[in-house]
Design a protein around this motif. Structure first.
Motif, PDB file in Angstrom:
ATOM      1  N   GLY A  12      16.547  -8.344  11.677  1.00 25.77           N
ATOM      2  CA  GLY A  12      15.942  -7.797  10.460  1.00 25.77           C
ATOM      3  C   GLY A  12      16.711  -6.602   9.932  1.00 25.77           C
ATOM      4  N   GLY A  13      17.134  -5.720  10.858  1.00 29.75           N
ATOM      5  CA  GLY A  13      17.899  -4.542  10.454  1.00 29.75           C
ATOM      6  C   GLY A  13      19.189  -4.930   9.753  1.00 29.75           C
ATOM      7  N   THR A  14      19.886  -5.931  10.286  1.00 30.76           N
ATOM      8  CA  THR A  14      21.134  -6.388   9.668  1.00 30.76           C
ATOM      9  C   THR A  14      20.874  -6.916   8.255  1.00 30.76           C
ATOM     10  N   LEU A  15      19.798  -7.675   8.119  1.00 30.03           N
ATOM     11  CA  LEU A  15      19.446  -8.216   6.803  1.00 30.03           C
ATOM     12  C   LEU A  15      19.277  -7.100   5.781  1.00 30.03           C
ATOM     13  N   VAL A  16      18.499  -6.085   6.182  1.00 27.02           N
ATOM     14  CA  VAL A  16      18.169  -5.017   5.232  1.00 27.02           C
ATOM     15  C   VAL A  16      19.350  -4.074   5.021  1.00 27.02           C
ATOM     16  N   LEU A  17      19.997  -3.661   6.116  1.00 25.61           N
ATOM     17  CA  LEU A  17      20.939  -2.545   6.037  1.00 25.61           C
ATOM     18  C   LEU A  17      22.391  -2.975   5.834  1.00 25.61           C
ATOM     19  N   LEU A  76       0.819  -1.216   0.000  1.00 28.57           N
ATOM     20  CA  LEU A  76       0.000   0.000   0.000  1.00 28.57           C
ATOM     21  C   LEU A  76       0.853   1.268   0.000  1.00 28.57           C
ATOM     22  N   ARG A  77       1.992   1.243   0.710  1.00 27.25           N
ATOM     23  CA  ARG A  77       2.842   2.441   0.826  1.00 27.25           C
ATOM     24  C   ARG A  77       4.284   2.068   0.496  1.00 27.25           C
ATOM     25  N   PRO A  78       4.543   1.660  -0.749  1.00 22.67           N
ATOM     26  CA  PRO A  78       5.905   1.201  -1.080  1.00 22.67           C
ATOM     27  C   PRO A  78       6.975   2.262  -0.844  1.00 22.67           C
ATOM     28  N   ALA A  79       6.576   3.541  -0.977  1.00 21.80           N
ATOM     29  CA  ALA A  79       7.576   4.602  -0.809  1.00 21.80           C
ATOM     30  C   ALA A  79       8.105   4.630   0.624  1.00 21.80           C
ATOM     31  N   LEU A  80       7.241   4.270   1.589  1.00 21.13           N
ATOM     32  CA  LEU A  80       7.621   4.328   3.000  1.00 21.13           C
ATOM     33  C   LEU A  80       8.796   3.412   3.315  1.00 21.13           C
ATOM     34  N   VAL A  81       8.885   2.275   2.617  1.00 19.20           N
ATOM     35  CA  VAL A  81       9.963   1.331   2.904  1.00 19.20           C
ATOM     36  C   VAL A  81      11.076   1.436   1.865  1.00 19.20           C
ATOM     37  N   GLY A  82      11.010   2.501   1.062  1.00 17.61           N
ATOM     38  CA  GLY A  82      12.117   2.756   0.145  1.00 17.61           C
ATOM     39  C   GLY A  82      12.154   1.832  -1.050  1.00 17.61           C
ATOM     40  N   ALA A  83      10.963   1.326  -1.460  1.00 16.42           N
ATOM     41  CA  ALA A  83      10.954   0.478  -2.644  1.00 16.42           C
ATOM     42  C   ALA A  83      11.325   1.323  -3.861  1.00 16.42           C
ATOM     43  N   GLY A  84      12.209   0.845  -4.676  1.00 15.71           N
ATOM     44  CA  GLY A  84      12.583   1.557  -5.884  1.00 15.71           C
ATOM     45  C   GLY A  84      13.740   2.518  -5.707  1.00 15.71           C
ATOM     46  N   THR A  85      14.041   2.884  -4.438  1.00 15.07           N
ATOM     47  CA  THR A  85      15.224   3.709  -4.217  1.00 15.07           C
ATOM     48  C   THR A  85      16.252   2.860  -3.486  1.00 15.07           C
ATOM     49  N   SER A  86      17.502   3.318  -3.488  1.00 18.90           N
ATOM     50  CA  SER A  86      18.495   2.541  -2.758  1.00 18.90           C
ATOM     51  C   SER A  86      18.599   3.077  -1.337  1.00 18.90           C
ATOM     52  N   LEU A  87      18.504   2.158  -0.378  1.00 17.90           N
ATOM     53  CA  LEU A  87      18.574   2.536   1.033  1.00 17.90           C
ATOM     54  C   LEU A  87      20.024   2.804   1.414  1.00 17.90           C
ATOM     55  N   PRO A  88      20.236   3.710   2.404  1.00 21.81           N
ATOM     56  CA  PRO A  88      21.592   3.826   2.932  1.00 21.81           C
ATOM     57  C   PRO A  88      21.963   2.525   3.650  1.00 21.81           C
ATOM     58  N   THR A  89      23.104   1.978   3.360  1.00 16.53           N
ATOM     59  CA  THR A  89      23.501   0.721   3.981  1.00 16.53           C
ATOM     60  C   THR A  89      24.851   0.871   4.660  1.00 16.53           C
ATOM     61  N   THR A  90      25.226  -0.139   5.391  1.00 14.61           N
ATOM     62  CA  THR A  90      26.529  -0.143   6.039  1.00 14.61           C
ATOM     63  C   THR A  90      27.361  -1.277   5.444  1.00 14.61           C
ATOM     64  N   GLY A  91      28.509  -0.936   4.899  1.00 15.90           N
ATOM     65  CA  GLY A  91      29.316  -1.916   4.185  1.00 15.90           C
ATOM     66  C   GLY A  91      30.346  -2.581   5.073  1.00 15.90           C
ATOM     67  N   PRO A  92      31.111  -3.509   4.532  1.00 18.09           N
ATOM     68  CA  PRO A  92      32.154  -4.173   5.299  1.00 18.09           C
ATOM     69  C   PRO A  92      33.259  -3.193   5.699  1.00 18.09           C
ATOM     70  N   VAL A  93      33.783  -3.364   6.901  1.00 18.90           N
ATOM     71  CA  VAL A  93      34.912  -2.579   7.385  1.00 18.90           C
ATOM     72  C   VAL A  93      36.036  -3.558   7.685  1.00 18.90           C
ATOM     73  N   ALA A  94      37.112  -3.496   6.893  1.00 14.67           N
ATOM     74  CA  ALA A  94      38.224  -4.417   7.132  1.00 14.67           C
ATOM     75  C   ALA A  94      39.071  -3.913   8.290  1.00 14.67           C
ATOM     76  N   ILE A  95      39.325  -4.795   9.262  1.00 13.57           N
ATOM     77  CA  ILE A  95      40.192  -4.420  10.385  1.00 13.57           C
ATOM     78  C   ILE A  95      41.637  -4.660   9.940  1.00 13.57           C
ATOM     79  N   PRO A  96      42.497  -3.629  10.059  1.00 16.52           N
ATOM     80  CA  PRO A  96      43.878  -3.804   9.602  1.00 16.52           C
ATOM     81  C   PRO A  96      44.550  -4.984  10.311  1.00 16.52           C
ATOM     82  N   LEU A  97      45.486  -5.603   9.675  1.00 16.85           N
ATOM     83  CA  LEU A  97      46.235  -6.757  10.181  1.00 16.85           C
ATOM     84  C   LEU A  97      45.375  -8.011  10.336  1.00 16.85           C
ATOM     85  N   LEU A  98      44.352  -7.926  11.219  1.00 18.96           N
ATOM     86  CA  LEU A  98      43.530  -9.119  11.489  1.00 18.96           C
ATOM     87  C   LEU A  98      42.876  -9.651  10.215  1.00 18.96           C
ATOM     88  N   SER A  99      42.424  -8.725   9.358  1.00 23.57           N
ATOM     89  CA  SER A  99      41.730  -9.176   8.150  1.00 23.57           C
ATOM     90  C   SER A  99      42.686  -9.806   7.149  1.00 23.57           C
TER      91      SER A  99
END
Lengths: 312, 301
Positions: free
Chosen positions: B208-213, B110-133
């Protein structure tokens, strides 16, 4: 308002809506609702009616596709037997895991629902796929595998008769026979039934679990034989989960399941109509189902509270 | 060879295990207090939607807060029914799952815009830890992940310590084992169970947040895809301990990731076999640990 009108039109607004939409959707709900009711009566928490339904649909389709030239009088009973056997085997796995290894049926039946979903996805893209290998579905059943309609000009089929018959039979067995009394006894308290009544609770639970699966499998057979005439991946829009609400609203009474299946059948039919004519998603019906479940639970507790209050 | 098969497999295993571990650790706390929350599936999908909607307003960080809040809201409904109205846990949970799937599906349509359908959501990407990674083979799998995975590295030992060594953890376990005794000792089983359910709700929301973001990057109807039920099985496999639960989540992540490995090895099996494998594996593992499981005595009652 527009949505409500569409709901009414689609569920009970015309004789066609009632006979061809509401009753057709009530049919699988009746059979799966009975499956859940009989299991819960014996204290078996079968949350896996969905998977058992799917296996019943696969087995019945397998029979229909393997023997397309058999006459209806032979083929339809074979599909019924196949569907019941498919559901019974699937429930039997969970029953075996419970009794041999102590795996809780709440978890095992849910896991088996997912396995069943993967299994049907493979079946309609593999062994049972139509010969052109384009669509994820089986070929349409032969004429003799299609279950008869109850009246000409509408879509209510043999499955409804089976469901009503199963409800009456189950009611009779549960309330009028010694075996039914034992089932209700272990549901009320297995330890007491064993020590005071000499009931073999383990063996009885086994049989009830398998019977519950057979009923759910029958619902799958009825869907492919009476409605779709082919095997599809999305054969059930979650009937196995709605069935829990169907059974509980009827307070696990098989006669009541006939009425509550009708109620939820109307809900499903009205929901589909809302989607077509008013743009309200069909999944909204799930909110109503959840609301009914929560209300029934709260009301049942309130009654218990009243009774306890009047005693003390 | 290892670079092409084992390393991507391990990365995928940890990535898949992360949301499962959030949900399972929350469920673990609820179950140790004697509550089995079969509504976890509905909680997770609510977290997906809450995360997506909140991230639209304030970015990924706010998204995680929104996800936890949405999960908490679902858990509050469950807690009121189970703790105060004292309804059956299994059936209330089933209803809550239907409610979560119904509400989120309806909003999505009913309200696809509310959940950001069709746009790209801000997400959080991988952060490599120096040395350990840079550790061979396991380095990138363990230390080049988005930050929710790292937060679990702190949470698992913290939860293990809290449950085993603190007064509050002891109280929680007492309520799950013997609520009457806990009440006699001056604790309030109702209040402790309520709080435990709220914690499991917030953790389910974070799943759920981890899955989406941190993984998918968008909200889709039904995207929880059974993770709530798997998380409940994970707690049983992990024998109701935080370390065991984290390990079981990783086994599950591996079972899901196995399909990537099989693809890169060129095994020509039908893919549905891999879809079914995690569930079959669960059943096999549950059967194998027969009799050694130590469920809280008052679980589900």
């Amino acid at each position: 308002m527009e949505a409500l009108l569409a709901f009414w039109d689609g569920a009970v607004g015309s004789s066609y809506a009632f006979w061809s939409a509401t009753l057709v959707r009530a049919t699988p709900l009746l059979l799966v609702g009975l499956a859940v009711a009989v299991a819960f009566r014996a204290g078996v928490l079968n949350i896996g009616a969905e998977g058992q339904l799917v296996l019943g649909a696969i087995a019945a389709s397998g029979v229909a596709l393997a023997f397309p030239s058999w006459p209806s009088l032979l083929l339809i009973p074979a599909m019924i037997a196949g569907g019941a056997a498919g559901g019974a085997v699937w429930a039997g796995i969970a029953a075996w895991l419970r009794h041999r290894f102590g795996v809780l049926e709440v978890i095992s039946t849910i896991m088996l629902n997912f396995v069943a979903a993967a299994f049907i996805s493979w079946m309609v893209r593999g062994p049972l796929q139509e010969p052109t290998k384009v669509y994820p579905m089986s070929v349409s059943f032969s004429e003799s595998a299609r279950w008869p309609f109850l009246l000409s000009g509408q879509r209510t089929h043999l499955g409804l008769l089976l469901g009503v018959f199963a409800a009456l039979l189950l009611w009779f067995v549960l309330t009028r026979t010694a075996a039914g009394f034992r089932v209700r006894a272990i549901g009320a308290g297995a330890a007491a039934a064993e020590s005071a009544g000499g009931v073999d609770a383990r063996g009885l639970r086994w049989r009830v679990f398998v019977a519950s699966g057979a009923l759910a499998g029958l619902a799958g057979a009825s869907e492919v034989g009476g409605v779709t005439w082919a095997l599809y991946e999305g054969i059930s829009p979650g009937y196995g989960y709605t069935a829990i609400a169907v059974a509980l609203l009827a307070r696990l009474d098989p006669r009541g399941v006939v009425l509550t299946a009708l109620f939820f059948g109307a809900l499903e039919a009205g929901g589909a109509s809302m989607q077509r004519n008013a743009g309200v998603p069909a999944v909204t019906v799930q909110i109503i189902t959840a609301g009914v479940l929560l209300s029934v639970l709260a009301f049942a507790r309130w009654r218990v509270g009243q009774r306890e209050g009047s005693l003390s | 060879m290892l670079e092409l098969t084992l390393v991507p497999f391990l990365e995928a295993a940890v990535r898949t295990a992360t949301p499962l571990a959030f949900a399972a650790l929350g469920e673990l706390v609820a179950e140790r207090a004697g509550v089995i929350n079969l509504g976890l599936e509905g909680t997770i999908i609510a977290g997906c939607l809450g995360g997506a909607a909140a991230a639209m307003f304030g970015g990924a960080g706010v998204g995680f807060i929104g996800a936890a809040a949405a999960g908490l809201a679902m858990a509050l409904v469950f807690a009121v029914f189970v703790v105060h109205v004292k309804t059956d846990q299994i059936i209330t949970g089933t209803a809550l799952t239907l409610l979560g799937l119904g509400i989120t599906g309806s909003i999505y349509h009913l309200r696809p815009a509310l959940v950001g359908a069709g746009t790209s959501l801000p997400t959080t990407g991988p952060v490599a830890i120096p040395l350990l990674s840079e550790i061979p083979i396991v380095g990138s799998a363990l230390f080049a992940q988005p930050w929710p995975t790292y937060s679990l590295y702190l949470m698992v030992p913290a939860l293990a310590w809290w449950l085993a060594r603190t007064q509050a953890g002891l109280g929680l376990r007492a309520v799950g084992e013997h609520p009457e005794a806990a009440a006699a000792a001056g604790l309030s089983p109702q209040r402790i169970r309520f709080a435990a359910i709220c914690f499991s709700g917030a953790m389910g929301g974070l799943c759920g947040g981890t899955l989406v973001l941190a993984q998918v990057g968008s909200f889709n109807e039904g995207m929880s895809a059974g993770r709530g039920f798997i998380a409940i099985a994970i707690v049983v496999l992990g024998r109701w301990t935080p370390w065991g639960t984290a390990g079981a989540a990783l086994v599950f992540g591996g079972a899901f990731a196995f399909q990537y490995l099989a693809q890169s090895l060129g095994l020509g099996w039908p893919y549905q076999l891999f879809l079914a494998m995690p569930y079959v594996l669960t059943l096999a593992l549950l059967a194998a640990q027969r009799g050694r499981a130590a469920a809280p005595a008052h679980l589900g009652r």
